[in-house]
Structure formats: C-alpha cells, structure tokens
Design a protein around this motif. Sequence first.
Motif, mmCIF file in Angstrom:
data_model
loop_
_atom_site.group_PDB
_atom_site.id
_atom_site.type_symbol
_atom_site.label_atom_id
_atom_site.label_comp_id
_atom_site.label_asym_id
_atom_site.label_seq_id
_atom_site.Cartn_x
_atom_site.Cartn_y
_atom_site.Cartn_z
ATOM 1 N N THR A 141 21.302 15.423 17.098
ATOM 2 C CA THR A 141 21.759 16.658 17.736
ATOM 3 C C THR A 141 21.618 16.479 19.238
ATOM 4 O OG1 THR A 141 20.923 17.913 15.860
ATOM 5 C CG2 THR A 141 21.482 19.159 17.831
ATOM 6 N N ASN A 142 22.701 16.758 19.962
ATOM 7 C CA ASN A 142 22.661 16.541 21.405
ATOM 8 C C ASN A 142 21.883 17.647 22.114
ATOM 9 O OD1 ASN A 142 24.427 18.763 21.934
ATOM 10 N ND2 ASN A 142 26.185 17.455 21.485
ATOM 11 N N ALA A 143 21.537 17.396 23.363
ATOM 12 C CA ALA A 143 20.717 18.328 24.140
ATOM 13 C C ALA A 143 21.420 19.658 24.334
ATOM 14 C CB ALA A 143 20.371 17.709 25.496
ATOM 15 N N GLN A 144 22.713 19.624 24.557
ATOM 16 C CA GLN A 144 23.466 20.859 24.778
ATOM 17 C C GLN A 144 23.364 21.788 23.561
ATOM 18 O OE1 GLN A 144 27.585 20.196 25.652
ATOM 19 N NE2 GLN A 144 28.024 22.359 25.954
ATOM 20 N N SER A 145 23.492 21.250 22.370
ATOM 21 C CA SER A 145 23.389 22.068 21.164
ATOM 22 C C SER A 145 21.986 22.631 20.990
ATOM 23 C CB SER A 145 23.762 21.243 19.923
ATOM 24 O OG SER A 145 25.098 20.857 19.971
ATOM 25 N N LEU A 146 20.971 21.795 21.203
ATOM 26 C CA LEU A 146 19.593 22.268 21.072
ATOM 27 C C LEU A 146 19.278 23.351 22.103
ATOM 28 C CD1 LEU A 146 17.673 18.935 20.354
ATOM 29 C CD2 LEU A 146 18.004 20.850 18.794
ATOM 30 N N LEU A 147 19.715 23.160 23.341
ATOM 31 C CA LEU A 147 19.459 24.152 24.379
ATOM 32 C C LEU A 147 20.156 25.474 24.062
ATOM 33 C CD1 LEU A 147 19.686 21.883 27.555
ATOM 34 C CD2 LEU A 147 17.628 22.892 26.537
ATOM 35 N N LYS A 148 21.360 25.395 23.533
ATOM 36 C CA LYS A 148 22.086 26.616 23.140
ATOM 37 C C LYS A 148 21.322 27.343 22.031
ATOM 38 C CE LYS A 148 26.433 28.251 21.241
ATOM 39 N NZ LYS A 148 27.607 27.877 20.473
ATOM 40 N N GLN A 149 20.846 26.595 21.036
ATOM 41 C CA GLN A 149 20.097 27.204 19.943
ATOM 42 C C GLN A 149 18.789 27.822 20.444
ATOM 43 O OE1 GLN A 149 19.845 23.841 17.309
ATOM 44 N NE2 GLN A 149 21.897 24.185 16.470
ATOM 45 N N ILE A 150 18.108 27.132 21.358
ATOM 46 C CA ILE A 150 16.873 27.660 21.937
ATOM 47 C C ILE A 150 17.161 28.965 22.675
ATOM 48 C CG2 ILE A 150 15.115 27.247 23.720
ATOM 49 C CD1 ILE A 150 15.327 24.225 22.879
ATOM 50 N N ASP A 151 18.220 28.973 23.466
ATOM 51 C CA ASP A 151 18.580 30.177 24.212
ATOM 52 C C ASP A 151 18.902 31.335 23.267
ATOM 53 O OD1 ASP A 151 18.181 28.803 26.568
ATOM 54 O OD2 ASP A 151 20.316 28.389 26.901
ATOM 55 N N GLU A 152 19.553 31.034 22.138
ATOM 56 C CA GLU A 152 19.854 32.077 21.156
ATOM 57 C C GLU A 152 18.571 32.668 20.565
ATOM 58 O OE1 GLU A 152 22.403 30.109 18.353
ATOM 59 O OE2 GLU A 152 24.117 30.120 19.717
ATOM 60 N N ILE A 153 17.604 31.811 20.259
ATOM 61 C CA ILE A 153 16.334 32.285 19.700
ATOM 62 C C ILE A 153 15.593 33.139 20.723
ATOM 63 C CG2 ILE A 153 14.065 31.589 18.820
ATOM 64 C CD1 ILE A 153 15.452 29.052 17.711
ATOM 65 N N VAL A 154 15.564 32.680 21.979
ATOM 66 C CA VAL A 154 14.880 33.430 23.033
ATOM 67 C C VAL A 154 15.564 34.780 23.242
ATOM 68 C CG1 VAL A 154 14.338 33.445 25.507
ATOM 69 C CG2 VAL A 154 13.940 31.382 24.144
ATOM 70 N N ALA A 155 16.901 34.799 23.250
ATOM 71 C CA ALA A 155 17.637 36.053 23.423
ATOM 72 C C ALA A 155 17.369 37.002 22.255
ATOM 73 C CB ALA A 155 19.130 35.773 23.549
ATOM 74 N N LEU A 156 17.328 36.461 21.055
ATOM 75 C CA LEU A 156 17.046 37.277 19.873
ATOM 76 C C LEU A 156 15.637 37.863 19.952
ATOM 77 C CD1 LEU A 156 18.144 38.200 17.124
ATOM 78 C CD2 LEU A 156 17.167 36.138 16.136
ATOM 79 N N ALA A 157 14.682 37.050 20.398
ATOM 80 C CA ALA A 157 13.302 37.532 20.545
ATOM 81 C C ALA A 157 13.242 38.617 21.615
ATOM 82 C CB ALA A 157 12.361 36.383 20.899
ATOM 83 N N GLY A 158 13.971 38.445 22.694
ATOM 84 C CA GLY A 158 14.013 39.456 23.756
ATOM 85 C C GLY A 158 14.606 40.762 23.263
ATOM 86 N N ALA A 159 15.645 40.651 22.444
ATOM 87 C CA ALA A 159 16.275 41.864 21.889
ATOM 88 C C ALA A 159 15.327 42.576 20.933
ATOM 89 C CB ALA A 159 17.574 41.497 21.182
ATOM 90 N N GLN A 160 14.592 41.812 20.155
ATOM 91 C CA GLN A 160 13.638 42.417 19.225
ATOM 92 C C GLN A 160 12.490 43.080 19.971
ATOM 93 O OE1 GLN A 160 12.630 39.199 16.582
ATOM 94 N NE2 GLN A 160 14.418 39.531 15.278
ATOM 95 N N GLU A 161 12.033 42.465 21.081
ATOM 96 C CA GLU A 161 10.962 43.056 21.885
ATOM 97 C C GLU A 161 11.452 44.349 22.525
ATOM 98 O OE1 GLU A 161 9.508 40.208 24.705
ATOM 99 O OE2 GLU A 161 8.809 38.845 23.131
ATOM 100 N N ALA A 162 12.703 44.373 22.956
ATOM 101 C CA ALA A 162 13.256 45.573 23.591
ATOM 102 C C ALA A 162 13.337 46.726 22.585
ATOM 103 C CB ALA A 162 14.630 45.263 24.168
#
Length: 164
Positions: A141-162
């Motif tokens: 898995t390339n870095a771009q895909s992993l970084l996108k997935q990480i950003d999605e998880i962080v955004a989801l966590a931020g939405a849940q915290e909000a």
Amino acid sequence: MSELVLQLAIVVLIAVFVFIFIRAGRRFVSEYRRQHAPNPAHGLVSAKSINASTREDIVNAPVAPKVSILAFNDEDNRQCRVLQAPVLRRVIEARGDVVTITTIDAPTSPELMQRYHVSTVPTTVLLDASGKTYTVNYGFTNAQSLLKQIDEIVALAGAQEALS
C-alpha cells in the motif's frame, strides 16, 4: 499463408485464455478477501485483545494515538523490506503525531494473522483510537493511500468528539 493465419489464431486464443484466467484469479482473490475481511457491522476487532507480548501496548500508551497501524510483514519478503518499510517511515514522518505503527512478523504470529484475516504480506491493518478495525490493506500500500486512510480516521474521530 494459411499456416501463418493458423499460428496467429492459436497465439490469439492462448492470449485470450491467459487473460481470462488472470481475470478469474483476481476476482477469486478479491471475493475471498471481501468475505474474510473484518466486518464493522459484525463486531469490530479490538486491539485490546492482542497479546501485549506480541507487540507494544498501543491502547494503554500514555497518550493514545488516534490511529494505530499493524504492519504484517516477513523478513524474507522483498516487497516488505524494499517497498512497504520505506512507506511506513514516510507515514510516520508525515503523521507521527497521530499514528503509531507496530510491525508484526507474520510467520511467528499465526493467531494475529487469523484474527485479522491476513493471507498475504505485506498487509496493513488500520485501527482507530478505540482499537476498532477501520480497514485492511492486503499487499503493498503506497503512502498516499495510507495517509488518506489515516486522515479519514482522524476526521471521523473529530466528528464523533464534536457529537459528544
């Protein structure tokens, strides 16, 4: 001339057969992975249940990362050493403040391989802060895909915290 046409027809038939065989093989592997991947709707796999002697204790770290990556590899696998390892280093450089990577030697961890349905190396399993499986990437898995997935998880966590 007719012999040349016959030989060309045979070559074309062989090429079509090889194409169909490869396509069917890819479809089989894709379907197998889809059926055996952890399904969020059926109880997510938790990192808390991983034997701490097998890896660092991600969940009980003083400041829990928002994303944990379990990187299944094999020292004998060239793709793990030459391709995936540098990508994981780039991911840490780019998102080290929110991600922890735990390398798992697949041949010595059959129970973890079974738990996360790992059938090939390299495989990366991304877990959110609570230890729930977000996605499983089979193969390189390339870095771009992993970084996108990480950003999605962080955004989801931020939405849940909000929402809390």
